[in-house]
Write an enzyme that holds these catalytic residues in place. Sequence first.
Site, mmCIF file in Angstrom:
data_model
loop_
_atom_site.group_PDB
_atom_site.id
_atom_site.type_symbol
_atom_site.label_atom_id
_atom_site.label_comp_id
_atom_site.label_asym_id
_atom_site.label_seq_id
_atom_site.Cartn_x
_atom_site.Cartn_y
_atom_site.Cartn_z
ATOM 1 N N TYR A 1 15.335 46.187 -29.231
ATOM 2 C CA TYR A 1 14.493 45.139 -29.818
ATOM 3 C C TYR A 1 14.436 45.257 -31.345
ATOM 4 C CZ TYR A 1 10.533 42.957 -31.849
ATOM 5 O OH TYR A 1 9.777 42.226 -32.714
ATOM 6 N N GLY B 1 -1.961 55.812 -35.797
ATOM 7 C CA GLY B 1 -1.679 56.325 -34.452
ATOM 8 C C GLY B 1 -0.185 56.376 -34.134
ATOM 9 N N TYR B 2 0.125 56.900 -32.945
ATOM 10 C CA TYR B 2 1.511 57.027 -32.481
ATOM 11 C C TYR B 2 2.401 57.593 -33.593
ATOM 12 C CZ TYR B 2 -0.212 54.111 -28.719
ATOM 13 O OH TYR B 2 -0.943 53.618 -27.669
ATOM 14 N N GLU C 1 8.385 46.296 -38.471
ATOM 15 C CA GLU C 1 8.642 46.299 -37.030
ATOM 16 C C GLU C 1 8.187 47.609 -36.389
ATOM 17 O OE1 GLU C 1 9.429 44.005 -35.047
ATOM 18 O OE2 GLU C 1 9.966 42.430 -36.471
ATOM 19 N N CYS D 1 7.956 23.379 -19.982
ATOM 20 C CA CYS D 1 7.344 24.562 -19.367
ATOM 21 C C CYS D 1 7.046 24.343 -17.883
ATOM 22 C CB CYS D 1 6.057 24.930 -20.106
ATOM 23 S SG CYS D 1 5.301 26.427 -19.451
ATOM 24 N N ASP E 1 10.953 41.197 -26.754
ATOM 25 C CA ASP E 1 9.829 42.132 -26.619
ATOM 26 C C ASP E 1 8.852 41.558 -25.592
ATOM 27 O OD1 ASP E 1 8.607 40.051 -27.913
ATOM 28 O OD2 ASP E 1 7.642 41.279 -29.453
ATOM 29 N N CYS F 1 1.085 31.021 -26.885
ATOM 30 C CA CYS F 1 1.316 31.417 -25.486
ATOM 31 C C CYS F 1 0.799 32.845 -25.310
ATOM 32 C CB CYS F 1 2.811 31.317 -25.170
ATOM 33 S SG CYS F 1 3.142 31.355 -23.404
HETATM 34 FE FE1 SF4 Z 1 3.136 29.010 -22.880
HETATM 35 FE FE2 SF4 Z 1 4.128 27.047 -21.368
HETATM 36 FE FE3 SF4 Z 1 1.654 26.890 -22.223
HETATM 37 FE FE4 SF4 Z 1 3.677 26.646 -23.955
HETATM 38 S S1 SF4 Z 1 3.140 25.278 -22.259
HETATM 39 S S2 SF4 Z 1 1.765 27.844 -24.238
HETATM 40 S S3 SF4 Z 1 5.151 28.071 -23.073
HETATM 41 S S4 SF4 Z 1 2.446 28.432 -20.833
#
Ligand code: SF4
Length: 362
Positions: A130, A91-92, A47, A218, A148, A202
């Site tokens: 997180y 890095g960082y 992480e 969605c 995140d 996504c």
């Molecule tokens: Fe993202 Fe909505 Fe597309 Fe799924 S349907 S990939 S949650 S934008």
Amino acid sequence: MPPVNLLAIPEPEIKVFRRRLLFWFAGNKRDIPWRRTRDAYRIWLSEIMLQQTRVAAVIPYYERFLEKFPTVQTLSRAKMETVLSRWAGLGYYSRARNLHRAAKVIVAKHDGRFPRDYEDTLALPGIGRYTAAAVLSIAYGQPFAALDGNVARVISRLGAVRGDLRAPALWRKLETTTEDLLDQRAPGDWNQAMMELGATICTPKSPRCEECPVAGWCRARKLGIAGELPATRKKRSTVDVTLAAAVLLDPRGRTLLIRQPGGDGALFSNLWQFPAVETTGGESAAGLADHLSEKLGITLNGNFTPLETARHSVTFRNIRLVPFLIRVARLPRLAGSRVVELSRIETLPISNATRKIANSTV
Ligand code: SF4
């Protein structure tokens, strides 16, 4: 159970939503080294390395780091310089310094085991909400929701949420939503499933909605605005910097490196580097000669041979590296410096900028 507030998914459907995403994750998750373990130390390391860095870039560093420091005890006993040299290139570097400090705390205060308590975890250097939630849920199955940038993006699209996601009031709503969504029976898998959806389907640009397991819920997709969300944040404008560097070389092929102290805001702090100074573009050699003489007490008679320039970026700085090869009969001895064969500087903790300069000499 409280309502899932930003998503407006009807309560009876939430269970189906969770099942779909977990089922998709089980069949589609990428095979990544830290997914093959429940060892909290390894999950914590992954992480930390993944902050600001892509999975593919992290894997070789993760494996090399664990070869050297297979347990939190070995890490806690190591010298900071050894830790930094294993981190070199990623890095960082404040991440490595905090990791090392936290390992010492874990050994001193927690009997060498990564804590199970949320507050104890948050008290460790370099661990925020997180990371605490991610490690405790994945390693110990504790019900903490990890939010995140990836997860925030997914939620903003699912709920068609507009505005700057990092604005404090909106971020708090995202946190509440993430907590409401969390699958209490499989929190580690749930958190990873949300992150995996954001990382592989996504994605920031061109989300692949036709392959999305939760597309039916969605709102951004329904409204045809998935690609427009989340709203882009104003970026801090970049600053152009010219850094003139001196590769001093003695007849035995040895060079001089110095270590720049300073906080995390300093360029390459606590890493070994060639003597260097920020200059204006056209006066690099003169500016460097002045710096060497005034700040380091090095007066040179030799010629400054220009080497190939290179580009380097550190956060918001665009750095133009302007190195010079300067042959000297003898290298000066300075406090906070060391003499090392130019061909062996890779064995020390150095930044990528120093590596680029060294490469320009061959
Ligand atoms: Fe993202 Fe909505 Fe597309 Fe799924 S349907 S990939 S949650 S934008």
